[in-house]
Every structure is written in structure tokens, then in C-alpha cells.
Design a protein around this motif. Structure first.
Motif, PDB file in Angstrom:
ATOM      1  N   SER A 154       0.665  -1.261   0.012  1.00 51.87           N
ATOM      2  CA  SER A 154       0.183   0.238  -0.263  1.00 51.87           C
ATOM      3  C   SER A 154       0.448   1.635   0.224  1.00 51.87           C
ATOM      4  CB  SER A 154      -0.746  -0.462   1.051  1.00 51.87           C
ATOM      5  OG  SER A 154      -1.380  -0.969   1.076  1.00 51.87           O
ATOM      6  N   ALA A 155       2.540   1.028  -0.544  1.00 46.73           N
ATOM      7  CA  ALA A 155       3.024   2.625  -0.552  1.00 46.73           C
ATOM      8  C   ALA A 155       3.221   3.036   0.718  1.00 46.73           C
ATOM      9  CB  ALA A 155       2.511   3.499  -1.733  1.00 46.73           C
ATOM     10  N   PRO A 156       3.611   2.356   1.683  1.00 48.96           N
ATOM     11  CA  PRO A 156       3.355   2.636   3.117  1.00 48.96           C
ATOM     12  C   PRO A 156       4.791   4.234   2.930  1.00 48.96           C
ATOM     13  CG  PRO A 156       4.614   1.097   3.456  1.00 48.96           C
ATOM     14  CD  PRO A 156       4.129   1.278   1.933  1.00 48.96           C
ATOM     15  N   LEU A 157       4.504   5.275   4.143  1.00 50.28           N
ATOM     16  CA  LEU A 157       5.339   6.363   4.251  1.00 50.28           C
ATOM     17  C   LEU A 157       7.329   5.021   4.456  1.00 50.28           C
ATOM     18  CD1 LEU A 157       3.160   8.019   3.604  1.00 50.28           C
ATOM     19  CD2 LEU A 157       4.734   9.547   5.357  1.00 50.28           C
ATOM     20  N   LEU A 158       8.014   5.459   4.329  1.00 44.63           N
ATOM     21  CA  LEU A 158       9.429   4.582   4.621  1.00 44.63           C
ATOM     22  C   LEU A 158       9.804   5.139   6.300  1.00 44.63           C
ATOM     23  CD1 LEU A 158      10.826   2.998   2.193  1.00 44.63           C
ATOM     24  CD2 LEU A 158       8.731   2.575   2.952  1.00 44.63           C
ATOM     25  N   VAL A 159       9.814   4.518   7.046  1.00 37.47           N
ATOM     26  CA  VAL A 159      10.328   5.285   8.577  1.00 37.47           C
ATOM     27  C   VAL A 159      12.138   4.430   9.109  1.00 37.47           C
ATOM     28  CG1 VAL A 159       9.772   5.877  11.009  1.00 37.47           C
ATOM     29  CG2 VAL A 159       7.957   5.734   9.489  1.00 37.47           C
ATOM     30  N   PRO A 160      12.934   5.149   8.774  1.00 34.67           N
ATOM     31  CA  PRO A 160      13.638   5.028   8.955  1.00 34.67           C
ATOM     32  C   PRO A 160      14.029   4.856  10.239  1.00 34.67           C
ATOM     33  CG  PRO A 160      14.460   6.810   8.295  1.00 34.67           C
ATOM     34  CD  PRO A 160      12.867   6.689   8.174  1.00 34.67           C
ATOM     35  N   VAL A 161      14.737   3.259  11.421  1.00 35.89           N
ATOM     36  CA  VAL A 161      15.499   3.119  12.358  1.00 35.89           C
ATOM     37  C   VAL A 161      16.770   4.131  13.077  1.00 35.89           C
ATOM     38  CG1 VAL A 161      15.773   1.164  14.117  1.00 35.89           C
ATOM     39  CG2 VAL A 161      13.872   1.580  12.639  1.00 35.89           C
ATOM     40  N   PRO A 162      16.607   4.430  14.289  1.00 35.23           N
ATOM     41  CA  PRO A 162      17.716   5.300  14.338  1.00 35.23           C
ATOM     42  C   PRO A 162      19.190   4.251  14.958  1.00 35.23           C
ATOM     43  CG  PRO A 162      15.791   5.940  15.856  1.00 35.23           C
ATOM     44  CD  PRO A 162      15.620   5.504  14.748  1.00 35.23           C
ATOM     45  N   ARG A 163      19.774   4.377  14.786  1.00 36.20           N
ATOM     46  CA  ARG A 163      21.195   3.850  15.162  1.00 36.20           C
ATOM     47  C   ARG A 163      21.328   3.342  16.871  1.00 36.20           C
ATOM     48  NH1 ARG A 163      26.450   4.713  11.367  1.00 36.20           N
ATOM     49  NH2 ARG A 163      26.791   2.667  12.936  1.00 36.20           N
ATOM     50  N   SER A 164      22.109   3.043  17.501  1.00 29.88           N
ATOM     51  CA  SER A 164      22.620   2.809  18.450  1.00 29.88           C
ATOM     52  C   SER A 164      23.002   3.996  19.059  1.00 29.88           C
ATOM     53  CB  SER A 164      22.974   1.264  18.868  1.00 29.88           C
ATOM     54  OG  SER A 164      23.746   1.652  18.390  1.00 29.88           O
ATOM     55  N   SER A 165      23.791   4.583  18.538  1.00 30.01           N
ATOM     56  CA  SER A 165      24.653   6.040  18.788  1.00 30.01           C
ATOM     57  C   SER A 165      23.856   7.169  18.527  1.00 30.01           C
ATOM     58  CB  SER A 165      25.867   6.603  18.439  1.00 30.01           C
ATOM     59  OG  SER A 165      25.645   5.831  16.630  1.00 30.01           O
ATOM     60  N   LEU A 166      23.797   8.288  19.306  1.00 31.37           N
ATOM     61  CA  LEU A 166      23.101   9.842  18.843  1.00 31.37           C
ATOM     62  C   LEU A 166      23.359  10.113  17.819  1.00 31.37           C
ATOM     63  CD1 LEU A 166      23.344  11.150  22.705  1.00 31.37           C
ATOM     64  CD2 LEU A 166      21.144   9.409  21.650  1.00 31.37           C
ATOM     65  N   ALA A 167      22.514  10.469  17.673  1.00 30.83           N
ATOM     66  CA  ALA A 167      23.142  11.153  15.478  1.00 30.83           C
ATOM     67  C   ALA A 167      24.110  12.107  15.688  1.00 30.83           C
ATOM     68  CB  ALA A 167      21.521  11.620  14.890  1.00 30.83           C
ATOM     69  N   VAL A 168      25.108  11.941  14.872  1.00 26.26           N
ATOM     70  CA  VAL A 168      25.419  13.798  14.464  1.00 26.26           C
ATOM     71  C   VAL A 168      25.686  13.937  12.969  1.00 26.26           C
ATOM     72  CG1 VAL A 168      27.400  12.575  16.389  1.00 26.26           C
ATOM     73  CG2 VAL A 168      27.926  12.095  13.857  1.00 26.26           C
ATOM     74  N   GLU A 169      25.717  15.565  13.091  1.00 22.51           N
ATOM     75  CA  GLU A 169      25.534  15.746  11.790  1.00 22.51           C
ATOM     76  C   GLU A 169      26.420  14.944  11.046  1.00 22.51           C
ATOM     77  OE1 GLU A 169      25.255  20.302   9.731  1.00 22.51           O
ATOM     78  OE2 GLU A 169      25.468  20.113  11.649  1.00 22.51           O
ATOM     79  N   GLY A 170      26.145  14.733   9.569  1.00 27.10           N
ATOM     80  CA  GLY A 170      26.812  14.765   8.971  1.00 27.10           C
ATOM     81  C   GLY A 170      27.038  13.095   8.921  1.00 27.10           C
ATOM     82  N   GLY A 171      26.571  12.750   9.848  1.00 30.97           N
ATOM     83  CA  GLY A 171      27.179  10.611  10.150  1.00 30.97           C
ATOM     84  C   GLY A 171      26.210  10.225   9.335  1.00 30.97           C
ATOM     85  N   ILE A 172      26.804   8.989   9.426  1.00 35.31           N
ATOM     86  CA  ILE A 172      26.497   8.215   8.635  1.00 35.31           C
ATOM     87  C   ILE A 172      24.572   7.603   9.459  1.00 35.31           C
ATOM     88  CG2 ILE A 172      26.347   5.695   7.185  1.00 35.31           C
ATOM     89  CD1 ILE A 172      29.776   6.701   6.906  1.00 35.31           C
ATOM     90  N   TRP A 173      23.143   7.091   8.285  1.00 35.66           N
ATOM     91  CA  TRP A 173      22.404   6.530   8.755  1.00 35.66           C
ATOM     92  C   TRP A 173      22.118   5.679   7.889  1.00 35.66           C
ATOM     93  CZ3 TRP A 173      17.611   9.526  10.292  1.00 35.66           C
ATOM     94  CH2 TRP A 173      15.950   8.983  11.118  1.00 35.66           C
ATOM     95  N   PRO A 174      22.562   4.274   7.793  1.00 32.59           N
ATOM     96  CA  PRO A 174      22.238   3.485   7.450  1.00 32.59           C
ATOM     97  C   PRO A 174      20.388   3.033   6.926  1.00 32.59           C
ATOM     98  CG  PRO A 174      23.920   2.804   8.572  1.00 32.59           C
ATOM     99  CD  PRO A 174      23.235   3.545   9.117  1.00 32.59           C
ATOM    100  N   ALA A 175      19.843   3.000   7.777  1.00 27.27           N
ATOM    101  CA  ALA A 175      18.321   2.730   7.829  1.00 27.27           C
ATOM    102  C   ALA A 175      17.905   3.982   6.916  1.00 27.27           C
ATOM    103  CB  ALA A 175      18.155   2.502   8.901  1.00 27.27           C
TER     104      ALA A 175
END
Length: 222
Positions: A76-97
Motif C-alpha cells: 500500500s505504498a507506506p511511508l518508510l520510517v528509518p530506525v535510528p542507529r544505536s548511537s546518538l545522531a551527529v551532523e553528517g553521520g552515516i544513517w544506514p536505515a
């Protein structure tokens, strides 16, 4: 410590996965799968000519026409919600999900990316934790929040890079349900960990199953 009993939280979520890898595997195929997972987490280019592992896997997945995962998880063409990494986000950091979700949308899988989940407290990485000390669903639940970024939707799909037991995805689904209570919530992990096998027989092994809360642990089938 458990979840607050006053809340009726989601205790089961359907998930799909596309690839597999065996962390303890030593065969050539297992070695290649582990190399791909490392490249995926580091967003390191692979192949000749070099290309993004997220984009490559999304193209391969899009070729699975008639796949039960495409129908039951993304039908049903859902909105895709990426799961956060285990560490806190940093600007410019890699977010695989996020990279995987974006690559899926580029292939026409899912409507758009909705980055509404945020980690507010770092948790240990499951891959590096001993079996008895891995974060439980409650640890993940208490370490993240969900923001209301759009109006209620009928269908939301969590996206992650690798699923082990499913604690992160289950906790993320609980948080998402609180913010979007009328939505059907499903999940997709690009890679499924095969922790109890020595080696894998194939890398591409689509599957659909469930993650359920049993006591204070997440139980994944298959």
C-alpha cells in the motif's frame, strides 16, 4: 524493569527481510555476506564500477516481482520510517536505515521517507554485546522518541539495515504506534542475521515473519 503497565503497547509486528548473513560463518559465501554488511553500515562503495550498497540492494529487491514481501510489507505504498542507529545522531553521520529507505523509494517501493524517530540516549550495539547483555525492547523504547511530522497514515513501514532478535524494530514500532495510533505498522530489515548457523547457503533469502514480545525479550520468527 518492564514497560509501564498503564500503556497498551504493541507487542507483535510483522517484518520482511531480503538478505541473510551468518556472523560466525567462515565459507567464501559467508565472508562475502559479512563484507556486504560492513559496507552497508559504513555506506562504503562496492563493486565495479563502484556503487552504493543500499542502492544496489534496493535494485535487486525491486526485481523481486510478485514477492510476498513487496505485497504484504510495501503493497500500500507506506511511508518508510528509518530506525535510528544505536548511537546518538551527529551532523553528517552515516544513517544506514535512512540510506536504505531512500534507495527503496527511488525504486518505487514506498511513498516517501519519514524520519520521525530519534534516539535520545545511546544504547550498546547488539552486535558487540554478549548474548545476555544485549539491549532489550524496553531499553530501546526508553532511548527513542517519535515526532508527529505528518497527519495520521493508514500504513507505516519501519526500515532497518540488520535484524538480529528484533528488539530495536519492536521498540520502534511501539513508539510509532503511540504517535500514529491509527496506522498499520510493519517493518523491513534488509539483512536477517542467522546467528545459529555456521554458514549460509545463499545470500538472497527473502522471508516474512513476526517479532513478538515474550516476557521482556523480543522473539523473531524466522
Amino acid at each position: 524493569m518492564g514497560f509501564r503497565r498503564s500503556k497498551k503497547l504493541l507487542s507483535r509486528v510483522t517484518f520482511g527481510s531480503f538478505l541473510v548473513y551468518a556472523p560466525r560463518g567462515t565459507s567464501e559465501l559467508s565472508r562475502r555476506a559479512k563484507q556486504f554488511v560492513r559496507a552497508l553500515k559504513e555506506e562504503r562503495l562496492i563493486g565495479v564500477p563502484p556503487h552504493s550498497p543500499s542502492a544496489y540492494a534496493a535494485r535487486r529487491f525491486a526485481d523481486e516481482r510478485g514477492s510476498v514481501i513487496l505485497e504484504e510489507i510495501f503493497g500500500s505504498a507506506p511511508l518508510l520510517v528509518p530506525v535510528p542507529r544505536s548511537s546518538l545522531a551527529v551532523e553528517g553521520g552515516i544513517w544506514p536505515a535512512y540510506n536504505i529507505a531512500s534507495a527503496l523509494v527511488e525504486q518505487g517501493i514506498g511513498a516517501t521517507v519519514l524520519p520521525c524517530l530519534q534516539r535520545i540516549k545511546a544504547v550498546p550495539k547488539s552486535a558487540f554485546a554478549a548474548a545476555g547483555s544485549r539491549p532489550k525492547p524496553v531499553d530501546h523504547y526508553e532511548s527513542m522518541i517519535a515526532k508527529k511530522m505528518v497527519a495520521d497514515r493508514e500504513w507505516l513501514c519501519l526500515v532497518d539495515d540488520v535484524i538480529t532478535k528484533g528488539a530495536t524494530l519492536l521498540a520502534a514500532a511501539m513508539r510509532l504506534q503511540e504517535t500514529y495510533p491509527s496506522a498499520k505498522i510493519v517493518a523491513f530489515a534488509l539483512v536477517r542475521t542467522m546467528g545459529f548457523v555456521e554458514d549460509i547457503e545463499r545470500i538472497v533469502e527473502p522471508a516474512i515473519g513476526t517479532i513478538a514480545l515474550r516476557g521482556d525479550e523480543a522473539v523473531r520468527e524466522p
